[in-house]
Design an enzyme around this catalytic site. Structure first.
Site, PDB file in Angstrom:
ATOM      1  CG  ASP A   1      -2.194  -0.605   1.034  1.00  0.00           C
ATOM      2  OD1 ASP A   1      -2.905  -0.858   2.034  1.00  0.00           O
ATOM      3  OD2 ASP A   1      -2.543  -0.858  -0.128  1.00  0.00           O
TER       4      ASP A   1
ATOM      5  CE1 TYR B   1       3.285  -9.253   4.782  1.00  0.00           C
ATOM      6  CE2 TYR B   1       3.874  -6.942   4.567  1.00  0.00           C
ATOM      7  CZ  TYR B   1       3.367  -8.101   4.023  1.00  0.00           C
ATOM      8  OH  TYR B   1       2.926  -8.091   2.726  1.00  0.00           O
TER       9      TYR B   1
END
Lengths: 258, 385
Positions: free
Chosen positions: A52, A110
C-alpha cells in the site's frame, strides 16, 4: 533470455505503493524508469506483493526477464546509481526461467514499528506509528499468541478485498520493546489485504480495553471485519522478508537469514 | 401660595416633556418612512419586509417541546432562521423555537423535496415539472417548468435555480428571481448538471456538471454572471464528482470527492483543502461561515476524520473519531454527530459534550444552539453548549 531476481529495500513514504498506477508515483514505476535508462528497455517487472501507499519494505523481491547481457553486479550498481535515495537494490541474481516472484512465494514476514511514547520522535516520523497510550506488552503478547495458527482471517481482511480463500497460516507472531520503539513481528504463508495492519490495530484496541484478549479467537471465528479493531496506519508497516524455495531465500521459521 | 406655584411649574414642565417625547416619536416615524421610501428598492431586493415578518412570526410563546408527531412520517428537517421547517409525507410545517406550529401547508407531492433559502422554501416533487415556493406566512407562488425538475435550490435572497432535462439538451439551468420570473438560463448540450447554486447578490451562479470521456469521469465547474451568456470560469476536475456548491460571504465553495475548493468573488481559486486518498463520508455545507467534512472509511479503518473549514478555505479545527457516525448536523462551527444512541457535540473540531438521550433517535437537526431530535412519535428540542 535471463530471468533476474532483484531484492530491494524502499521507504514507502513518498510512493503510492509498489505497483504501477496512473497519475501516481510508485516504486515499480521509479524502478522501471531506472531500468529503462540502464538496460535500454522498460522491462515488465513482477513484484512479490502489492504494498500500500506509505508501506515500507526492507526486503522486497521482484523478477524481470531481459535479453540484455549486462553482468549482474553491474545491473545492481547501475540501478543503485540511478534510483533515488529511498529505494535501493540489495541483491541481484539469476533465477530459473519459470520463477515468478509472486506466485512462488512460500511465506512472508512483516514487522510493524510502533513509537510508544507520549512525545513523538522526529526520527521515526513516517517510519513508525506514534502510539501514545502505554503498551501493555504482556497483553500484546497474549494477543500475538492468539493469532498463531491456521485460520480463516476474514475478520482481519479489508472489506474491499475480493479474495475468496481467506485461510492463512500464521507461524510466528511476537512483540518486543527496545526503549520507546516496539516491534510487532508476524510470519506466515501469506497475508490478506490489510491483514497485518488490522492485527496490529486490534492489538491496540485490546490495549485500550475496547476488546479483551479472550475475544480474539471468537473474533477470528466470526469472520466479521466489523468485530476486529481498527486498521493501523501504513507508516509503521515493513515487508521484512519473503521466502522462496531458492538457495539463500529459504524459510526457517523465526530466523533471520541475513 | 408658593406650593401652588411649584405644582403649576411642575405641571408645565411635565407637559413640555410629554410634548417633546411625542414630537420625537413623530420625527422618528417620519424619518423611518422617508428612509423606507428612499431605499424602497434596496429593501425590496433584500426582502427586508419579508425578513422582518418571517422573524416576527416566530416570536411569542408556544406550548414547548416535545411536539407530538405520532402517525406522521417526517422526511426532512431544516433550519429556517431560528425556526424549524419540517417536511413530512403530506405537509410542510414550520415550528417556532418555542414549539409553536407557525404554519402547516399540504404539499401534495408523492416524493417531495425541500430546499430552504433565506425566508422561503422551495418545494418540488421528484420528476415533476411543478415547483412551489412557500414562506412561513404564505404561499409565495408556483410555476410549471417545461421539463421535469432534476434538482433545484433557493438562495438566501430567495432566488431559485432549477435544473431540468430537456428534449434537445442534456441539462437546462433556469434562474428565477424572488417573483419566480426568469432571470437567466443556460443549456448544456452534452453534460449533465448535477448541482447548481446561486450567489446572494442575485448576479451569479455556479454549476457542476458531469461527463464521461474515454472511460474517465469528468466533472466541470462553471461560473456564470447573469449579464454574460457564457461562463467566465471553467474548471475541469478529472476523476472527481462535485457534491456541493455553496456561496458563503461572496466566496464560492465547491466540494468534490477529493477536495474542497474555494473561489474568490472574482472567480479566482483561493484555497484548496485536500481530502488526500480518503473517502468523503458526509458533509454539511449549509452553515454560513463553515463547512463540515467527515472523511474516511470507518468500515475499513475503524476511524474517521472530522474537519471544519471556514468560508475562506482555511481549516479551523478537526478531530479523529473512533466511532461510526450515523448522522450529523452542523450550525456555525458546531457539529453534532450521532453514533448509536450517543450524541457528540463538537465545536471548532474539538469535543465539547457527549449526550445519551433515553430515546430512539431517527434524525437530528442543529439550529443555532437548539438541537432538534426526531423520535418515532415526538419532535424534541434540547439546548446544547
Amino acid at each position: 533470455m535471463r530471468n533476474i531476481l532483484l531484492t530491494i529495500s524502499y521507504l514507502g513514504t513518498r510512493y503510492h505503493g509498489f505497483q504501477v498506477q496512473k497519475n501516481a508515483v510508485t516504486v515499480a514505476q521509479t524502478l522501471q524508469d531506472a531500468m529503462e535508462i540502464l538496460l535500454g528497455r522498460r522491462e515488465d517487472i513482477k513484484g512479490c506483493s502489492r504494498t500500500d501507499a506509505g508501506v515500507h519494505a526492507g526486503f522486497y523481491c521482484l523478477n524481470f526477464k531481459t535479453e540484455n547481457p549486462m553482468p549482474l553486479p553491474r545491473i545492481q550498481r547501475g540501478l543503485n546509481g540511478l534510483l533515488p535515495w529511498d529505494i535501493s537494490v540489495r541483491g541481484c541474481r539469476e533465477v530459473p526461467e519459470d520463477f515468478h516472484a509472486r506466485y512462488d512465494v512460500l511465506g512472508k514476514r512483516y514487522r510493524y514499528l510502533i513509537w510508544n511514547s507520549p512525545a513523538r520522535s522526529p526520527f521515526w516520523e513516517g517510519r513508525a506509528y506514534s502510539y501514545y497510550p502505554p503498551l501493555d506488552l504482556e497483553k500484546a503478547r497474549a494477543v500475538c499468541r492468539a493469532y498463531v495458527g491456521s485460520h480463516d482471517f476474514s475478520a482481519f481482511c479489508s472489506v474491499k478485498s475480493d479474495v475468496e480463500d481467506r485461510v492463512r497460516t500464521v507461524t510466528h507472531c511476537g512483540i518486543e520493546r527496545e526503549g520507546d520503539l516496539v516491534t510487532f513481528t508476524v510470519e506466515g504463508d501469506g497475508f490478506l489485504y490489510h491483514m497485518v495492519r488490522i492485527m496490529v490495530g486490534t492489538m491496540f484496541w485490546v490495549n485500550e480495553g475496547r476488546l479483551s484478549v479472550e475475544e480474539i479467537p471468537a473474533i477470528i471465528a466470526s469472520r466479521d471485519r466489523g468485530r476486529a479493531g481498527k486498521t493501523a496506519p501504513a507508516c509503521g508497516l515493513y515487508l521484512d522478508r519473503v521466502f522462496y524455495d531458492l538457495e539463500g531465500l529459504r524459510w526457517e521459521e523465526g530466523k533471520d537469514l541475513g | 401660595m408658593a406650593d401652588l406655584e411649584n405644582i403649576e411649574h411642575l405641571r408645565k414642565k411635565r407637559a413640555r416633556i410629554g410634548f417633546l417625547k411625542k414630537a420625537l416619536a413623530l420625527l422618528l416615524i417620519v424619518a423611518a418612512i422617508a428612509l423606507a421610501v428612499a431605499f424602497r428598492h434596496e429593501i425590496s431586493r433584500l426582502n427586508l419586509v419579508e425578513q422582518l415578518t418571517s422573524h416576527l412570526v416566530g416570536i411569542g410563546s408556544g406550548p414547548g417541546w416535545p411536539v407530538d408527531i405520532s402517525g406522521i412520517t417526517v422526511r426532512e428537517m431544516a433550519p429556517m432562521g431560528n425556526d424549524l421547517a419540517v417536511l413530512t409525507d403530506t405537509d410542510l410545517i414550520f415550528y417556532s423555537a418555542q414549539g409553536r406550529e407557525i404554519r402547516r401547508v399540504q404539499h401534495g407531492c408523492a416524493n417531495p423535496v425541500m430546499k430552504v433559502g433565506g425566508t422561503r422554501v422551495l418545494l418540488y416533487d421528484t420528476g415533476s415539472r411543478e415547483i412551489r415556493v412557500e414562506s412561513k406566512t404564505r404561499t409565495v407562488g408556483s410555476k410549471t417548468m417545461e421539463y421535469a425538475v432534476d434538482t433545484g435550490d433557493i438562495s438566501a435572497n430567495n432566488c431559485v435555480v432549477l435544473v431540468t432535462q430537456g428534449a434537445r439538451y442534456a441539462s437546462e439551468v433556469t434562474v428565477l428571481d424572488k417573483n419566480l420570473a426568469q432571470l437567466y438560463q443556460w443549456r448544456s448540450a452534452d453534460s449533465r448538471v448535477m448541482v447548481a447554486a446561486l450567489s446572494d447578490q442575485q448576479d451569479e451562479m455556479a454549476v457542476g456538471t458531469v461527463n464521461v470521456r474515454d472511460g474517465q469521469l469528468y466533472s466541470t465547474l462553471l461560473l456564470f454572471r447573469f449579464d454574460e451568456e457564457q461562463e467566465y470560469v471553467r474548471e475541469e476536475l478529472a476523476g472527481e464528482l462535485i457534491h456541493s456548491l455553496r456561496y458563503k460571504q461572496g466566496c464560492l465553495q465547491a466540494l468534490s470527492s477529493r477536495r474542497l475548493l474555494t473561489f474568490s468573488e472574482t472567480g479566482k481559486r483561493m484555497a484548496e483543502y485536500s481530502l488526500g486518498e480518503e473517502t468523503l463520508t458526509a458533509f454539511d455545507s449549509g452553515a454560513e461561515l463553515f463547512t463540515t467534512l467527515l472523511v474516511g472509511d470507518y468500515r475499513e479503518f475503524k476511524e474517521l476524520d472530522l474537519a471544519i473549514v471556514d468560508y475562506t478555505g482555511a481549516a479551523v479545527g478537526g478531530s479523529q473519531l473512533d466511532f461510526q457516525v450515523e448522522d450529523s448536523t452542523a450550525a456555525g462551527d458546531r457539529v453534532v454527530l450521532q453514533s448509536g444512541g450517543t450524541l457528540y457535540l463538537y465545536g471548532g473540531g474539538a469535543l465539547l459534550d457527549e449526550m445519551a438521550p433515553l430515546m430512539e433517535i431517527l434524525d437530528i437537526q442543529l439550529v443555532g444552539k437548539n438541537l432538534y431530535l426526531l423520535t418515532p412519535s415526538t419532535l424534541e428540542k434540547i439546548t446544547v453548549r
